[in-house]
Motif scaffolding. Sequence first.
Motif, short mmCIF file in Angstrom:
data_model
loop_
_atom_site.label_atom_id
_atom_site.label_comp_id
_atom_site.label_asym_id
_atom_site.label_seq_id
_atom_site.Cartn_x
_atom_site.Cartn_y
_atom_site.Cartn_z
N ILE A 139 46.76 43.42 3.40
CA ILE A 139 47.71 42.30 3.44
C ILE A 139 47.39 41.41 4.65
O ILE A 139 47.34 40.19 4.56
CB ILE A 139 49.17 42.83 3.49
CG1 ILE A 139 49.54 43.44 2.15
CG2 ILE A 139 50.14 41.71 3.87
CD1 ILE A 139 50.91 44.15 2.13
N ALA A 140 47.14 42.06 5.80
CA ALA A 140 46.81 41.30 7.01
C ALA A 140 45.51 40.51 6.82
O ALA A 140 45.42 39.33 7.17
CB ALA A 140 46.70 42.24 8.20
N ARG A 146 51.08 39.22 -1.18
CA ARG A 146 51.05 37.96 -0.44
C ARG A 146 51.69 36.83 -1.26
O ARG A 146 52.36 35.97 -0.73
CB ARG A 146 49.60 37.58 -0.06
CG ARG A 146 48.99 38.45 1.03
CD ARG A 146 49.68 38.28 2.39
NE ARG A 146 49.82 36.88 2.73
CZ ARG A 146 50.97 36.30 3.06
NH1 ARG A 146 52.09 37.00 3.15
NH2 ARG A 146 51.01 35.02 3.34
N ALA A 185 49.21 53.53 2.54
CA ALA A 185 50.07 52.56 3.24
C ALA A 185 49.26 51.86 4.35
O ALA A 185 49.40 50.64 4.55
CB ALA A 185 51.29 53.26 3.83
N ILE A 186 48.40 52.62 5.02
CA ILE A 186 47.57 52.01 6.08
C ILE A 186 46.61 50.98 5.46
O ILE A 186 46.46 49.86 5.96
CB ILE A 186 46.78 53.13 6.82
CG1 ILE A 186 47.75 53.94 7.68
CG2 ILE A 186 45.63 52.55 7.64
CD1 ILE A 186 47.14 55.16 8.35
N ALA A 211 47.52 44.05 -2.55
CA ALA A 211 47.83 43.22 -1.37
C ALA A 211 47.86 41.74 -1.75
O ALA A 211 48.72 40.99 -1.28
CB ALA A 211 46.81 43.48 -0.27
N ARG A 217 58.34 43.13 -3.75
CA ARG A 217 57.30 43.98 -3.20
C ARG A 217 57.60 45.47 -3.46
O ARG A 217 56.74 46.22 -3.93
CB ARG A 217 57.19 43.71 -1.69
CG ARG A 217 56.26 44.62 -0.96
CD ARG A 217 56.41 44.44 0.55
NE ARG A 217 55.75 45.54 1.23
CZ ARG A 217 54.85 45.41 2.17
NH1 ARG A 217 54.51 44.22 2.60
NH2 ARG A 217 54.29 46.45 2.73
N LEU A 244 46.11 47.07 13.26
CA LEU A 244 46.19 47.45 11.83
C LEU A 244 44.80 47.80 11.30
O LEU A 244 44.63 48.75 10.54
CB LEU A 244 46.77 46.30 11.00
CG LEU A 244 48.25 45.96 11.23
CD1 LEU A 244 48.64 44.71 10.43
CD2 LEU A 244 49.15 47.12 10.83
N LEU A 250 53.57 40.64 10.98
CA LEU A 250 52.77 41.83 10.62
C LEU A 250 52.53 42.74 11.81
O LEU A 250 52.25 42.28 12.92
CB LEU A 250 51.40 41.40 10.06
CG LEU A 250 51.43 40.77 8.67
CD1 LEU A 250 50.04 40.22 8.31
CD2 LEU A 250 51.87 41.79 7.64
N GLY A 251 52.62 44.03 11.56
CA GLY A 251 52.28 45.02 12.58
C GLY A 251 53.34 45.23 13.63
O GLY A 251 53.16 46.01 14.57
N ASP A 278 48.60 47.80 4.24
CA ASP A 278 48.98 46.91 5.36
C ASP A 278 47.78 46.13 5.88
O ASP A 278 47.88 44.94 6.20
CB ASP A 278 49.58 47.74 6.51
CG ASP A 278 51.00 48.21 6.19
OD1 ASP A 278 51.57 47.72 5.20
OD2 ASP A 278 51.52 49.07 6.93
N GLU A 329 54.62 48.92 13.74
CA GLU A 329 53.68 49.85 14.39
C GLU A 329 53.72 49.67 15.90
O GLU A 329 53.62 50.62 16.66
CB GLU A 329 52.24 49.59 13.90
CG GLU A 329 51.96 50.08 12.50
CD GLU A 329 52.58 49.19 11.43
OE1 GLU A 329 53.06 48.09 11.77
OE2 GLU A 329 52.63 49.63 10.26
#
Length: 478
Positions: free
Chosen positions: A442-443, A381, A435-436, A377, A414, A319, A471-472, A439, A475
């Motif tokens: 958030i991570a 969470r 969006a990238i 983000a 969300r 990510l 998460l992830g 994400d 992808e």
Amino acid sequence: MMMPLPTPSALEAYLVRTRWFGGKGRPFHVMGVRPLARSLATEDAIWRGRSDDETAGPDVVVLIVDVAYEDDQGGAESYQVPISTYSVSQPRIDHALVGVFDDVWAYDAVHDRDAMALWLKTFCRGTQEEPFESDGMRFHRLDVSGVQLDADAPSSPLTVEQSNSSVRFGEQTIMKLFRHVQTGVNPDIEIAAELTRAGSENVADLYGWIEGEFDGAVVQLGMLQRFLRASTDGFDLALASVRSVLADPSLHPATYAAEARELAKAIARIHLVLRERFDQTVLGTDATLALANGMRERLDAAILVVPQLDAHAPRLRALFDRVAGLNSLAVQRVHGDLHLGQALRTPDGWRIVDFEGEPSKPLEERRRLDSPWRDVAGLIRSFDYAPAVVQMSSTEPNDDGRSRQSDAWAHTARGVFIQAYAEELGTGGLTEDEAILLDAYIADKAVYETVYETRSRPAWVSIPMTAISRLGRAEETA
Ligand SMILES: Nc1ncnc2c1ncn2[C@@H]1O[C@H](COP(=O)(O)OP(=O)(O)O)[C@@H](O)[C@H]1O
Ligand SMILES: O=P(O)(O)O[C@H]1O[C@H](CO)[C@@H](O[C@H]2O[C@H](CO)[C@@H](O)[C@H](O)[C@H]2O)[C@H](O)[C@H]1O
């Protein structure tokens, strides 16, 4: 006569008892006790309690307590400790006793309503044009709304979770005294002042702030704001919503949608004002690489504290790699540490508090331009935390039905939040680059939370760990 100062050993014993001392669990010693404002050194009777009866009120001294850490990380921090002193014991504030020195009883003044009255009265003596100067401290006023401060409003310290110390004066104002102090501009004051000047309806209006000086530079010690009466903490509101959805399966998870939508609009409006009133710019690939590297480094550091993160590291790194591949990054001033506990739902809409950023970071780092997706983000969470906290505190077993309802609640909150945020900014939705970024933020926040929970609430570490385990995944399979 000079008032005796608390000894370093008494202060060491007191610091570890407080909520706000950031060095609990670490070996440390107090290496300096500096009076920043000393009431007895001034002729100004206001710092001596009721001026018509000097024996009745406390004498007050504002101390800067310098702490040095003795572990491998080392380092030093300074804390603000206002002290009120009496010649006889004050049983009503026994819990705030720092010690007895040469027959003088010294208390943490935040807990002493007679001492706190002095701060409010001192604020009332200044005007926007002319800050009131008292014994090395300057009390600035910001008078945008023309509010008349009630100098006699009684004080009561807040008992909610807080990193600093806040005191409410009646129903009108709330004063936050910063505990961990650093020289320079505090973003909490700087941003609240600009939002107030801009007439934002999504902030608690700033009424004033306090400055002093140490190490030859200005230090900001506290701020006075509008007290938001009848407000509900955004996290409590989310918990209540999740509980009602779980208790009554006929309720749809979208019962919270209206709140999420209004909150998103409030955050977007704040971001728009911050864009207008402070710098904003679009940075290039150096910045996206630096952002990705920062996230990678935080992950590496977190794995040392939370070894179970290691199993998920490849997906998290993937990510962050995607951020490194972005060509540009739009940055501006942001909140920096946003979560639902800092969003207050008032009868006339959402208002956001605590623009201080992460208190552990240096002030200059907290004032840097950043992406607003970091704030989005942070709230997302919180939408994940709310059902998890409800489940942990419930006696009901977590069957499939409850799990599905919980996931649907967080998913709906969300989705609605992101959609409403984008609409308020005048965009249709998230771009692929956004969006990238979202994400990855958030991570990054979930990784931070694993460390925060390990150190502060070990029983809760499963909340961010569960999120990280998911998460992830999309992808990975794409
Ligand atoms: N203006 C306000 N009106 C009412 N309550 C407030 C206000 N500002 C803060 N609070 C309450 O105090 C809590 C702590 O405030 P915050 O600014 O986050 O302090 P800290 O920096 O000490 O963590 C908030 O979560 C909220 O419950
Ligand atoms: O309020 P602070 O600025 O001190 O932030 C710290 O404490 C927060 C908890 O009070 C913590 O927030 C985490 O727990 C919340 C629920 O209690 C949840 O809503 C947040 O999403 C979650 O991050 C925050 O991370 C920490 O920095």
